[in-house]
Design a protein around this motif. Structure first.
Motif, PDB file in Angstrom:
ATOM      1  N   GLY A  23       0.784  -1.229   0.000  1.00 41.30           N
ATOM      2  CA  GLY A  23       0.000   0.000   0.000  1.00 41.30           C
ATOM      3  C   GLY A  23       0.813   1.274   0.000  1.00 41.30           C
ATOM      4  N   ARG A  24       2.119   1.184  -0.260  1.00 37.18           N
ATOM      5  CA  ARG A  24       2.990   2.355  -0.236  1.00 37.18           C
ATOM      6  C   ARG A  24       3.847   2.401  -1.500  1.00 37.18           C
ATOM      7  N   ILE A  25       4.190   3.625  -1.907  1.00 41.90           N
ATOM      8  CA  ILE A  25       5.002   3.833  -3.102  1.00 41.90           C
ATOM      9  C   ILE A  25       6.225   4.670  -2.728  1.00 41.90           C
ATOM     10  N   PRO A  26       7.413   4.227  -3.159  1.00 40.19           N
ATOM     11  CA  PRO A  26       8.589   5.074  -2.933  1.00 40.19           C
ATOM     12  C   PRO A  26       8.464   6.355  -3.765  1.00 40.19           C
ATOM     13  N   THR A  27       8.601   7.493  -3.137  1.00 40.33           N
ATOM     14  CA  THR A  27       8.474   8.772  -3.837  1.00 40.33           C
ATOM     15  C   THR A  27       9.753   9.578  -3.660  1.00 40.33           C
ATOM     16  N   TYR A  28      10.110  10.293  -4.700  1.00 36.15           N
ATOM     17  CA  TYR A  28      11.324  11.094  -4.717  1.00 36.15           C
ATOM     18  C   TYR A  28      10.956  12.550  -4.506  1.00 36.15           C
ATOM     19  N   ARG A  29      11.622  13.190  -3.581  1.00 40.47           N
ATOM     20  CA  ARG A  29      11.393  14.612  -3.324  1.00 40.47           C
ATOM     21  C   ARG A  29      12.341  15.438  -4.189  1.00 40.47           C
ATOM     22  N   LEU A  30      11.795  16.335  -4.958  1.00 37.33           N
ATOM     23  CA  LEU A  30      12.623  17.205  -5.783  1.00 37.33           C
ATOM     24  C   LEU A  30      13.317  18.268  -4.940  1.00 37.33           C
ATOM     25  N   LEU A  31      12.636  18.730  -3.911  1.00 37.29           N
ATOM     26  CA  LEU A  31      13.197  19.755  -3.037  1.00 37.29           C
ATOM     27  C   LEU A  31      13.252  19.220  -1.611  1.00 37.29           C
ATOM     28  N   VAL A  32      14.398  19.353  -1.001  1.00 44.09           N
ATOM     29  CA  VAL A  32      14.544  18.984   0.408  1.00 44.09           C
ATOM     30  C   VAL A  32      15.140  20.174   1.142  1.00 44.09           C
ATOM     31  N   SER A  33      14.746  20.341   2.395  1.00 45.01           N
ATOM     32  CA  SER A  33      15.159  21.526   3.145  1.00 45.01           C
ATOM     33  C   SER A  33      16.630  21.516   3.535  1.00 45.01           C
ATOM     34  N   ASN A  34      17.191  20.323   3.751  1.00 42.42           N
ATOM     35  CA  ASN A  34      18.616  20.227   4.053  1.00 42.42           C
ATOM     36  C   ASN A  34      19.088  18.801   3.782  1.00 42.42           C
ATOM     37  N   GLU A  35      20.380  18.571   3.948  1.00 45.50           N
ATOM     38  CA  GLU A  35      20.959  17.269   3.613  1.00 45.50           C
ATOM     39  C   GLU A  35      20.470  16.137   4.502  1.00 45.50           C
ATOM     40  N   ALA A  36      19.962  16.472   5.675  1.00 42.67           N
ATOM     41  CA  ALA A  36      19.479  15.442   6.601  1.00 42.67           C
ATOM     42  C   ALA A  36      18.118  14.880   6.188  1.00 42.67           C
ATOM     43  N   VAL A  37      17.404  15.591   5.346  1.00 37.36           N
ATOM     44  CA  VAL A  37      16.086  15.143   4.893  1.00 37.36           C
ATOM     45  C   VAL A  37      16.280  14.140   3.760  1.00 37.36           C
ATOM     46  N   PRO A  38      15.736  12.936   3.887  1.00 39.30           N
ATOM     47  CA  PRO A  38      15.926  11.934   2.824  1.00 39.30           C
ATOM     48  C   PRO A  38      15.232  12.343   1.528  1.00 39.30           C
ATOM     49  N   GLU A  39      15.889  12.038   0.401  1.00 37.69           N
ATOM     50  CA  GLU A  39      15.299  12.351  -0.901  1.00 37.69           C
ATOM     51  C   GLU A  39      14.150  11.404  -1.235  1.00 37.69           C
ATOM     52  N   TRP A  40      14.208  10.185  -0.721  1.00 38.16           N
ATOM     53  CA  TRP A  40      13.177   9.189  -0.974  1.00 38.16           C
ATOM     54  C   TRP A  40      12.406   8.908   0.300  1.00 38.16           C
ATOM     55  N   ARG A  41      11.101   8.684   0.155  1.00 37.42           N
ATOM     56  CA  ARG A  41      10.295   8.214   1.281  1.00 37.42           C
ATOM     57  C   ARG A  41       9.102   7.430   0.739  1.00 37.42           C
ATOM     58  N   ASP A  42       8.635   6.486   1.528  1.00 33.77           N
ATOM     59  CA  ASP A  42       7.465   5.690   1.151  1.00 33.77           C
ATOM     60  C   ASP A  42       6.210   6.406   1.612  1.00 33.77           C
ATOM     61  N   LEU A  43       5.276   6.584   0.685  1.00 33.93           N
ATOM     62  CA  LEU A  43       4.007   7.223   1.013  1.00 33.93           C
ATOM     63  C   LEU A  43       2.855   6.301   0.672  1.00 33.93           C
ATOM     64  N   SER A  44       1.785   6.405   1.428  1.00 29.85           N
ATOM     65  CA  SER A  44       0.586   5.630   1.118  1.00 29.85           C
ATOM     66  C   SER A  44      -0.082   6.227  -0.120  1.00 29.85           C
ATOM     67  N   LEU A  45      -0.884   5.423  -0.777  1.00 29.09           N
ATOM     68  CA  LEU A  45      -1.576   5.878  -1.989  1.00 29.09           C
ATOM     69  C   LEU A  45      -2.429   7.116  -1.727  1.00 29.09           C
ATOM     70  N   SER A  46      -2.974   7.217  -0.537  1.00 27.30           N
ATOM     71  CA  SER A  46      -3.846   8.353  -0.223  1.00 27.30           C
ATOM     72  C   SER A  46      -3.078   9.665  -0.108  1.00 27.30           C
ATOM     73  N   LYS A  47      -1.760   9.614  -0.042  1.00 23.84           N
ATOM     74  CA  LYS A  47      -0.943  10.823   0.129  1.00 23.84           C
ATOM     75  C   LYS A  47      -0.199  11.243  -1.141  1.00 23.84           C
ATOM     76  N   ILE A  48      -0.537  10.614  -2.265  1.00 26.88           N
ATOM     77  CA  ILE A  48       0.178  10.891  -3.514  1.00 26.88           C
ATOM     78  C   ILE A  48      -0.801  11.403  -4.572  1.00 26.88           C
ATOM     79  N   ALA A  49      -0.360  12.387  -5.340  1.00 22.61           N
ATOM     80  CA  ALA A  49      -1.083  12.876  -6.529  1.00 22.61           C
ATOM     81  C   ALA A  49      -2.506  13.315  -6.214  1.00 22.61           C
TER      82      ALA A  49
END
Length: 113
Positions: A23-49
């Motif tokens: 029920g989750r999709i790996p999503t890539y963040r184009l913008l991150v606030s700093n280097e400690a924020v991961p570029e990838w994270r798993d999100l549920s379908l309800s939180k995408i698009a």
């Protein structure tokens, strides 16, 4: 008054689920606030698009999301079997193709633009 769907998906969840695992999709963040924020994270379908109240509009009497229901009834639900057949690499009938084309064309009117 019936409850309005708040989160309206401009990419249908039935389409997104093809890439989901548990029920989750790996999503890539184009913008991150700093280097400690991961570029990838798993999100549920309800939180995408989705956008809040993308398809909600006011009539003379109340707010409605009937456009979202219309998209589901006319384009998404009829295409479920055809999409599943494509994913399983099964043969499609002319009716499956028709439903896939209608589903694809309907995506043009779903976009936030």
């Amino acid at each position: 008054m019936k409850e309005i769907r708040r989160n309206n998906h401009f990419v249908p969840k039935l389409y997104l689920k093809q890439w989901a695992q548990n029920g989750r999709i790996p999503t890539y963040r184009l913008l991150v606030s700093n280097e400690a924020v991961p570029e990838w994270r798993d999100l549920s379908l309800s939180k995408i698009a989705f956008r809040e109240h993308l398809y909600t509009y006011a009539t003379a009497k109340e707010e409605t999301d009937e456009f979202e229901h219309w998209l589901a009834e006319e384009f998404e639900n009829p295409a479920v079997d055809a999409i599943e057949r494509v994913v399983r690499e099964q043969r499609l009938t002319p009716e499956h193709w028709r439903r896939l084309v209608r589903f694809a064309v309907a995506q043009e009117v779903r976009t936030p633009a």
